[in-house]
Design a protein around this motif. Structure first.
Motif, PDB file in Angstrom:
ATOM      1  N   ASP A  64       0.832  -1.211   0.000  1.00  0.00           N
ATOM      2  CA  ASP A  64       0.000   0.000   0.000  1.00  0.00           C
ATOM      3  C   ASP A  64       0.868   1.264   0.000  1.00  0.00           C
ATOM      4  OD1 ASP A  64      -2.253  -1.556   0.000  1.00  0.00           O
ATOM      5  OD2 ASP A  64      -2.623  -1.386   2.157  1.00  0.00           O
ATOM      6  N   MET A  65       1.963   1.223   0.760  1.00  0.00           N
ATOM      7  CA  MET A  65       2.845   2.382   0.883  1.00  0.00           C
ATOM      8  C   MET A  65       3.564   2.690  -0.439  1.00  0.00           C
ATOM      9  SD  MET A  65       5.934   2.897   3.654  1.00  0.00           S
ATOM     10  CE  MET A  65       6.824   1.468   3.044  1.00  0.00           C
ATOM     11  N   LEU A  66       3.886   1.642  -1.199  1.00  0.00           N
ATOM     12  CA  LEU A  66       4.623   1.806  -2.453  1.00  0.00           C
ATOM     13  C   LEU A  66       3.719   1.812  -3.682  1.00  0.00           C
ATOM     14  CD1 LEU A  66       7.658  -0.574  -1.747  1.00  0.00           C
ATOM     15  CD2 LEU A  66       7.614   1.915  -1.548  1.00  0.00           C
TER      16      LEU A  66
ATOM     17  N   LYS B  19       4.024   4.981 -11.656  1.00  0.00           N
ATOM     18  CA  LYS B  19       4.818   6.191 -11.812  1.00  0.00           C
ATOM     19  C   LYS B  19       5.673   6.118 -13.076  1.00  0.00           C
ATOM     20  CE  LYS B  19       8.237   8.908  -9.209  1.00  0.00           C
ATOM     21  NZ  LYS B  19       9.125   8.895  -8.027  1.00  0.00           N
ATOM     22  N   LYS B  20       5.828   7.246 -13.775  1.00  0.00           N
ATOM     23  CA  LYS B  20       6.672   7.352 -14.972  1.00  0.00           C
ATOM     24  C   LYS B  20       6.304   6.311 -16.035  1.00  0.00           C
ATOM     25  CE  LYS B  20      10.610   9.470 -12.637  1.00  0.00           C
ATOM     26  NZ  LYS B  20      12.047   9.363 -12.310  1.00  0.00           N
ATOM     27  N   ASN B  21       5.063   6.334 -16.420  1.00  0.00           N
ATOM     28  CA  ASN B  21       4.566   5.472 -17.497  1.00  0.00           C
ATOM     29  C   ASN B  21       4.700   3.974 -17.185  1.00  0.00           C
ATOM     30  OD1 ASN B  21       3.972   7.735 -19.146  1.00  0.00           O
ATOM     31  ND2 ASN B  21       6.133   7.847 -19.757  1.00  0.00           N
TER      32      ASN B  21
ATOM     33  N   VAL C 169      10.529  -2.789  -8.597  1.00  0.00           N
ATOM     34  CA  VAL C 169       9.833  -1.777  -9.397  1.00  0.00           C
ATOM     35  C   VAL C 169      10.828  -0.996 -10.257  1.00  0.00           C
ATOM     36  CG1 VAL C 169       8.473   0.340  -9.291  1.00  0.00           C
ATOM     37  CG2 VAL C 169       7.933  -1.553  -7.765  1.00  0.00           C
ATOM     38  N   LYS C 170      11.963  -0.608  -9.657  1.00  0.00           N
ATOM     39  CA  LYS C 170      12.959   0.193 -10.372  1.00  0.00           C
ATOM     40  C   LYS C 170      13.564  -0.547 -11.555  1.00  0.00           C
ATOM     41  CE  LYS C 170      14.771   3.077  -6.621  1.00  0.00           C
ATOM     42  NZ  LYS C 170      15.921   3.230  -5.693  1.00  0.00           N
TER      43      LYS C 170
ATOM     44  N   VAL D 162       8.635  -2.315 -17.249  1.00  0.00           N
ATOM     45  CA  VAL D 162       7.718  -1.199 -17.003  1.00  0.00           C
ATOM     46  C   VAL D 162       6.264  -1.652 -16.951  1.00  0.00           C
ATOM     47  CG1 VAL D 162       9.248   0.533 -17.989  1.00  0.00           C
ATOM     48  CG2 VAL D 162       7.659  -0.681 -19.481  1.00  0.00           C
ATOM     49  N   ASP D 163       5.967  -2.805 -17.541  1.00  0.00           N
ATOM     50  CA  ASP D 163       4.598  -3.320 -17.487  1.00  0.00           C
ATOM     51  C   ASP D 163       4.589  -4.766 -16.970  1.00  0.00           C
ATOM     52  OD1 ASP D 163       5.899  -4.430 -19.597  1.00  0.00           O
ATOM     53  OD2 ASP D 163       4.272  -4.186 -21.052  1.00  0.00           O
TER      54      ASP D 163
END
Length: 311
Positions: free
Chosen positions: A171-173, A179-181, A217-218, A222-223
């Protein structure tokens, strides 16, 4: 250079000869028959020699050898610490230098006249702020890893529901998943009961899970998908974070938990990483008496896993 301890046999021979000489020198007191002096002397020398070898080997020399071994270990430990200190200072200096120089450059540019252009001013101030944030994060991570490595970090071990904590971190992240497409799907797969409890420091484990999910995530697609998997493992619970990113090549896997180690240095810095996240995870899990593992295959994603004791 360490001095070699003399042989206990050699020392015993010298001492036995000396004692035998004294014994034979006192011959008149023992009323020895002259013909038996040599015989008596040989017997006395042999007995003295045996007693001295046993005494020296088991009492004196063994302790000296143990002391020498301890000293060698301490010397090696001090040399390792000195090497660690030099490497750590070099790494920290290098990492601090980049954001500090960037901030200086932006500020000097603004002072030299860019302040008069509102568009340039805002752009440079944002870049300076970004590097200041990175510097702040780096200092914070350095404090954490220093406390962990020195053993000064306090651990508050208590029981808590691992599923609830994983849900809180997701939930926090959540804002980072789009974010960013990005269009990342993140889900928790629990193979244990949702009320299952673990025995650990909740704050530290939350930090570990946050770092692992943030990395997924980083550096993931991206998808792609990010999965947090909870499953039983004997008397423990195995927590895994899995992504569908590009994966990590085999030669990097045994170095991935080192301080400031980056698989792709330029991309990692662009994404705002300090290079300490995985190292912090390793130390925090180690402080719980557990280990963290990584499995990855290029093109098929990466999976980080660690265990915690069931409460």
């Amino acid at each position: 250079m360490t001095k070699k301890i003399p042989s206990s046999i050699l020392v015993s021979i010298y001492l036995a000869l000396g004692i035998t000489g004294v014994y034979l020198g006192l011959e008149p007191l023992f009323n020895l028959v002259e013909s038996s002096i040599i015989y008596q002397g040989l017997i006395f020398f042999f007995i003295s020699f045996l007693i001295l070898v046993v005494a020296l080997e088991w009492v004196v020399f063994r302790r000296l050898k143990n002391l020498q071994s301890v000293n060698q270990r301490e010397i090696k430990k001090l040399k390792d610490l000195e090497t660690y200190r030099r490497e750590f200072l070099g790494e920290v200096s290098h990492e601090l230098k980049t954001p500090i120089f960037a901030i200086q450059g932006f500020i000097h540019t603004l002072i030299d006249g860019a302040m008069n252009d509102d568009r340039v001013k805002v752009k440079f101030l944002k870049k300076a702020m970004k590097n200041a944030d990175r510097l702040s994060n780096l200092v914070e991570d350095l404090l954490i890893i220093t406390q962990a490595e020195s053993g000064e970090m306090e651990m508050k071990i208590r029981k808590f529901p691992i599923y609830d904590m994983a849900r809180d971190v997701v939930d926090m992240l959540e804002y980072k998943f789009t974010k960013k497409n990005r269009n990342i799907s993140c889900k928790i797969i629990s193979k244990v009961q949702e009320e299952a409890m673990v025995l650990a420091d909740r704050e530290r484990i939350q930090q570990v899970l946050t770092n692992l999910i943030d990395n997924a995530v980083k550096y993931g697609s991206v998808d792609g998908d990010v999965k947090i998997i909870l499953e039983p493992k004997e008397e423990k619970i195995l927590i895994s974070v899995e992504d569908t990113g590009p994966g990590i090549e085999k030669q990097h896997l045994d170095k991935i938990f080192r301080r400031f180690y980056r698989v792709d240095k330029s991309r990692s810095r662009d994404k705002g990483g300090t290079g300490l996240g995985l190292s912090i995870c390793k130390h925090l899990i180690k402080m719980h008496g557990e280990q963290i593992y990584v499995e990855s295959e290029p093109g098929k994603g990466t999976r980080f896993s660690f265990t915690l004791k069931k409460a």
